[in-house]
Design a protein around this motif. Structure first.
Motif, PDB file in Angstrom:
ATOM      1  N   GLU A 145      31.162  20.491  36.457  1.00  0.00           N
ATOM      2  CA  GLU A 145      30.444  21.583  35.816  1.00  0.00           C
ATOM      3  C   GLU A 145      29.081  21.154  35.299  1.00  0.00           C
ATOM      4  N   LEU A 148      26.081  21.152  37.492  1.00  0.00           N
ATOM      5  CA  LEU A 148      25.455  22.423  37.860  1.00  0.00           C
ATOM      6  C   LEU A 148      24.092  22.605  37.217  1.00  0.00           C
ATOM      7  N   VAL A 149      23.984  22.159  35.961  1.00  0.00           N
ATOM      8  CA  VAL A 149      22.781  22.468  35.196  1.00  0.00           C
ATOM      9  C   VAL A 149      21.525  21.867  35.827  1.00  0.00           C
ATOM     10  N   TYR A 152      20.719  23.622  39.021  1.00  0.00           N
ATOM     11  CA  TYR A 152      20.223  24.968  38.720  1.00  0.00           C
ATOM     12  C   TYR A 152      18.747  24.915  38.355  1.00  0.00           C
ATOM     13  N   ALA A 167      18.885  30.496  42.500  1.00  0.00           N
ATOM     14  CA  ALA A 167      19.484  29.627  41.481  1.00  0.00           C
ATOM     15  C   ALA A 167      20.678  30.315  40.831  1.00  0.00           C
ATOM     16  N   ILE A 168      20.497  31.592  40.491  1.00  0.00           N
ATOM     17  CA  ILE A 168      21.597  32.295  39.824  1.00  0.00           C
ATOM     18  C   ILE A 168      22.774  32.459  40.776  1.00  0.00           C
ATOM     19  N   VAL A 171      24.694  29.241  40.967  1.00  0.00           N
ATOM     20  CA  VAL A 171      25.534  28.936  39.802  1.00  0.00           C
ATOM     21  C   VAL A 171      26.730  29.866  39.733  1.00  0.00           C
ATOM     22  N   ILE A 172      26.508  31.154  39.947  1.00  0.00           N
ATOM     23  CA  ILE A 172      27.619  32.085  39.786  1.00  0.00           C
ATOM     24  C   ILE A 172      28.703  31.811  40.820  1.00  0.00           C
ATOM     25  N   VAL A 175      30.471  28.675  39.700  1.00  0.00           N
ATOM     26  CA  VAL A 175      31.220  28.814  38.453  1.00  0.00           C
ATOM     27  C   VAL A 175      32.482  29.645  38.652  1.00  0.00           C
ATOM     28  N   VAL A 176      32.398  30.688  39.450  1.00  0.00           N
ATOM     29  CA  VAL A 176      33.590  31.497  39.696  1.00  0.00           C
ATOM     30  C   VAL A 176      34.688  30.606  40.262  1.00  0.00           C
TER      31      VAL A 176
END
Lengths: 535, 509
Positions: A145, A148-149, A152, A167-168, A171-172, A175-176
């Motif tokens: 996790e 990711l940052v 991103y 980018a979004i 991440v989404i 993350v899902v």
């Protein structure tokens, strides 16, 4: 035996981050100092990981163990447990190798907010290494996790025009998947703790108890857990139809970001499949193998077909990744030693070849600021060295014998074709071979349009051939392409033990053993014996 | 239980805070004008003294005093320390702010301390009446604080809304208390009916209840009352307006202190008194499955709260409003732990949430400038690299709220989901609850990232000068940052203490 080697490898890039922050304080910071600091730290990490390679015992299981208690309250049993086996070893090396290459490749391409850029890359490196060396599910999730940052930010700050969207989306999607994996981790931890009384997140311990039948999951439980983990990994791979984030992320990311994304990040998905899904949930793996392989084959052909019609070179390479990673998934779910060895080998190949391709695209992009194939043509006339190296990488990507790609894809196809466990294995292998042919079509066609012919575009006439720094970046990649193609034994010998362990866990013959062991366990329980049945 | 049990030590923390608050008001009234630094320092000393007084109560395992009104146990200590922490942080981030906004200083600090007193009472209460008392003290103080910026229309709207809806919900709570009192009626027992939680618990556990209908009705009404105070769906509608309009430090107080104290009382009544434990339900033949029904209602409430909070937060354009919805969502996550009957996970959740959220609001306060002018997310465009420290800190807090590992947000989410999963062994709905909670977390990433997108990825549209950060606010921020990381990386000590506390209280029965 405790060893701090892996801790050092994991932490060293982070120390580099601190160094960068300290150096970068003076305004305005000297760009060269920053770049060299980052490079030195990543190179040092690479050198230490070579030390690890030399000390690695091919026949040993998990090595360079560090195992310390971290959080014990509420039966959490989280441990700081790092170790490598043959599977992790090569992926760690791939990571530590790709990062300095990516840094040199983007030496002159980033000007704005250089310090933050380098911080992101080094932080990313720590995260990636951590994912591969963590032997505790909690720790694994943590690295998965946190990583990711920086990725991103890399896409979002230094990316192309549609960077925010990309980018979004990146991440989404991730993350899902990964939060579902978190639910899976909690569930597995509870079930294991409840069955054995040992509340732990330790991957090896849980896998062993599952294999030995001390801890038995019903088929339904296996299915749920399988998907909780598999979704996270398949999104990351990405398997068709979860692939749509990849082209966006690739196209928008800066060159170094693309190299790292394709080179290492995607492998975290396939690594996870081999580390968790196959050994832990063998029955569910078999039950869904046909489904996943179908998706993989669709991905291979679909990725290749879409790549063929891309006008943008970077997008073409991105879609070729979908295709190549399909091969890896196919190899993993062939459940044969060749198939899985090939899958691991293909992960490394893809890291090297696709990394090289992104760098090559980046080089002409730096000169012309366009990636459109139609803008180029006849580069062989003005950039002969570039064209020659491009050819080697192209051929490697389409799996020419004696180059690395061939070994991986050949092993995967043989493994799949001869697989006893995978239903319709021969059909899968045949369709996948079709993908190989298609890959030759789109790669060579792109090569032809970019490199051959007359220089029609005025702007291309003034292009300079690649300079010393650029040759320095490509040299190790080209060398590896040859070494891995000619002498794969060196690599395969070190991974074979780990692969065999996975194979034994996932193999149907172990089902019988599991059941026997289960009975043994029950008898042992009945007769009041305390010792656990050995394998 | 009939003995009076006067113990000044047991109410020392609350006494200190009230006295200090009164003293500040007196000084302010008679000395004409009180320096902000003096008032702040006195309040800070008072808070630290109250914290010390709380710590001196350590080890009194469930001792009750004042006819069983006040209980001193680990539950009280843990939540009490959270409130003290909240008050200290709010004090630090608003010390300079009161001066800049040219607001009356004396009352501000006094009201803050009164609010804290009420919170402390709520966690110490062992009687429904006491809970009501604490709740009212806190509420009245915060009603005033919401409208503290008298000339600002939004602030006035916020106060009026909060006051009207707050009183309305308190009525529900009071009605619920009355119903429970009636339900506990037993002609042969002494006292015949009770609001004392220890007695109430005994009577519910042994089935000595006058009327189960009344018990249900009482519990349901109290659920509404508490649901309002913690801003759980469907009783959440007040909170975005109130949070948006209230001055930023007060929004921080409402979303952390008020919420945590309501959760403390909520857990005291529902978990410890109604015994919503995942195991050992109904051992003595309570008909109608009181606990199971309440648990299922809480599960539904948690699902609604998380989902509404997260999905509505996605479309907000004002950052305070967005964090209001995020705060609703977080109440939902904490409700997951509450429904699972594990107060310790709720306590840890609140601790983590408090630290992160006050940190986030501190930065919003700084960026908003005087009069809360810049609170739209578009105001954050491009400030990332102009004010790197602030933007990085805000990103840390937002990511922590989203639940990224190595921060408090992740550990607290992990704990509540873990408790819920454990409860799943007795009630299958908990498995769905965990999955829904996890999906909700994924959704929440979207809106937290939007702020980071604005800060780092967009070009600035408005003029922005890096704000000046006062020393007290910087101290508060550093405490929040360190707390966020400490709870995420090395939660071991606090978790161990909480585990012991939970076991001790469970053993006591």
């Amino acid at each position: 035996m405790e060893s701090y080697l892996l801790t050092i490898i994991t932490i060293l890039p982070l120390v580099g981050v601190l160094a960068l922050i300290i150096i970068g304080r003076g305004a305005p910071p000297n760009e060269n100092n920053l770049k060299w600091t980052a490079l030195i730290f990543s190179l040092a990490t690479f050198v230490i990981s070579i030390v690890m390679l030399i000390g690695f015992k091919p026949a040993g299981g998990l090595q360079f163990d560090t195992n310390k208690e971290w959080i014990s309250a509420f039966q959490l049993g989280v441990r700081y447990h790092l170790a490598v086996d043959g599977l992790s070893l090569w992926l760690v090396l791939l990571t530590t190798f790709i990062v300095p290459v990516a840094l040199i490749a983007s030496w002159h391409s980033i000007h704005s907010r250089l310090r933050e850029y380098l911080v992101c890359i080094l932080a990313l490196e720590t995260g990636m290494i951590g994912v591969f060396v963590a032997q505790d599910m909690f720790l694994f999730y943590l690295f998965w996790e946190v990583m990711l940052v920086p990725m991103y930010l890399l896409i979002g700050v230094w990316g192309g025009e549609r960077r925010i969207y990309a980018a979004i989306k990146f991440v989404i999607y991730t993350v899902v998947g990964s939060l579902l994996m978190l639910a899976g981790i909690i569930a597995l931890y509870y079930m294991h703790g409840g069955a054995t009384g040992n509340f732990t997140f330790d991957i090896a311990a849980i896998t062993k108890d599952l294999g030995a039948g001390v801890f038995v999951l019903t088929e339904e439980q296996q299915r749920w857990l399988f998907w909780a983990f598999a979704l996270a990994f398949l999104i990351k791979v990405p398997l068709f139809p979860f692939h749509t984030w990849l082209p966006d992320a690739h196209v928008e990311a800066p060159t170094a970001g693309s190299v790292i994304l394709a080179g290492v990040l995607l492998k975290m998905g396939t690594y996870g499949l081999m580390r968790f899904n196959l050994p832990m949930f063998p029955k569910a793996s078999h039950a869904y193998a046909a489904l996943i392989c179908t998706l993989a084959v669709i991905g291979i052909i679909y990725g290749a077909l879409v790549a063929m019609v891309q006008p943008d070179m970077k997008k073409l390479v991105a879609y070729s990744s979908v295709s190549h990673l399909g091969f890896v998934v196919l190899g993993i779910f062939s459940f044969t030693e060749q198939g899985m060895q090939g899958a691991l080998y293909q992960m490394l190949n893809h890291g090297v070849s696709t990394g090289a391709l992104f760098i090559l695209v980046g080089m002409v992009y730096d000169r012309r600021h366009t990636r459109m194939i139609a803008e180029y043509g006849g580069l062989a006339n003005v950039m002969p060295v570039y064209s020659a190296l491009f050819l080697v990488v192209t051929l490697s990507s389409i799996a020419l014998p004696l180059l690395n790609g061939f070994v991986g894809e050949f092993l995967i196809l043989v493994g799949t074709f001869t697989s006893q466990q995978l239903p319709y294995a021969k059909a899968f292998a045949s369709f996948a071979s079709l993908g190989m042919i298609l890959s030759a079509v789109y790669m060579l066609w792109m090569y032809q349009r970019v490199i051959y012919g007359e220089v029609n575009n005025e702007e291309n006439k003034r292009l300079t051939d690649i300079n010393g720094r650029e040759r320095l970046v490509l040299a190790p990649l080209i060398m590896l392409i040859f070494v891995m193609g000619i002498y794969p034994t060196y690599f395969l010998a070190r991974s074979s033990h780990a692969i065999n362990v996975i194979k034994n866990f996932v193999n149907p013959t172990s089902f019988a053993k599991t059941q026997d062991n289960h009975q043994v366990a029950q008898t042992a329980d009945r007769s009041g014996q305390e010792e656990k049945p050995g394998k | 239980m009939e003995k009076l049990g006067i113990s000044y030590q047991a109410i020392l923390p609350e006494t200190i805070l009230s006295l200090v608050a009164i003293a500040i008001m007196m000084i302010d009234a008679f000395a004409r004008r009180i320096e902000r630094k003096v008032a702040g320092a006195i309040s800070l000393i008072g808070l630290l003294a109250a914290g010390a007084a709380l710590l001196s109560l350590w080890g009194k395992n469930g001792e009750t005093s004042y006819s069983g009104m006040i209980v001193t146990d680990d539950f009280r200590l843990f939540f009490g320390l959270i409130f003290i922490l909240v008050a200290i942080l709010i004090l630090l981030i608003s010390l300079r702010w009161v001066e800049d906004e040219k607001l009356p200083k004396g009352e501000y600090f006094a009201l803050l301390l009164f609010a804290t007193t009420g919170m402390l009472l709520m966690s110490a209460a062992n009687d429904l009446v006491m809970i009501f008392l604490g709740l009212e003290i806190t509420s009245i103080a915060t009603y005033v604080l919401c409208g503290y910026r008298r000339n600002d229309l939004r602030s006035n709207e916020s106060a009026v809304k909060y006051f009207i809806l707050g009183s309305y919900s308190t009525a529900f709570l009071l009605y619920g208390i009355a119903m429970l009192y009636g339900a506990s009626y037993r002609a042969t027992a002494t006292p015949v009916a009770t609001t004392n939680l220890t007695l109430l618990k005994e009577r519910i556990a042994t089935g000595q209840i006058y009327s189960y209908e009344m018990l249900f009705a009482g519990a349901a009404l109290m659920l509404v009352g508490f649901g309002f105070k913690i801003a759980a769906a469907p009783f959440h509608v007040w909170s975005p307006d109130v949070y948006e309009g209230a001055p930023t430090p007060i929004t921080a107080l409402l979303s952390t202190g008020s919420k945590a104290s309501a959760f403390a009382a909520f857990a005291r009544v529902f978990v410890l008194t109604f015994a919503l434990a995942p195991v050992a339900m109904n051992s003595s033949g309570v008909p109608g499955n009181f606990q199971t029904t309440i648990t299922n209602v809480l599960i539904v409430m948690a699902i609604l709260t998380m989902t509404i909070g997260n999905f509505v937060a996605m479309v907000q354009t004002n950052i305070k409003r967005m964090l209001a919805y995020s705060s609703i969502a977080h109440a939902g996550y904490a409700l997951v732990g509450l429904a699972a009957g594990d107060w310790s996970s709720v306590a840890f959740y609140m601790l983590g949430y408090v630290v992160i959220n006050i940190g986030a609001f501190a930065i919003i306060e700084v960026i908003a400038r005087r009069g809360d002018k810049r609170t739209e997310i578009s105001d954050y465009a491009g400030i990332g690299f102009k004010s790197l420290g602030l933007a990085t800190a805000l990103s840390l807090f937002l990511l922590s709220l989203a639940g990224i590992p190595l921060t408090a947000g992740f550990m607290s989410k992990l704990l509540v989901f873990k408790s819920a999963w454990a409860a799943g062994a007795n009630n299958k709905f908990f498995y769905y609850l965990v999955v829904i909670g996890v999906i909700n977390s994924a959704v929440s990433w979207y809106y937290y990232l939007r702020v980071i997108v604005a800060m780092f990825f967009s070009d600035s549209t408005v003029e922005f000068k890096a704000p000046i950060i006062s020393r007290s606010l910087a101290t508060g921020l550093i405490i929040a940052i360190l707390g966020t990381l400490y709870l995420g990386i090395l939660p071991g000590n606090i978790l161990n203490a909480l585990e012991r506390a939970r076991d001790r209280i469970a053993m006591k029965k």
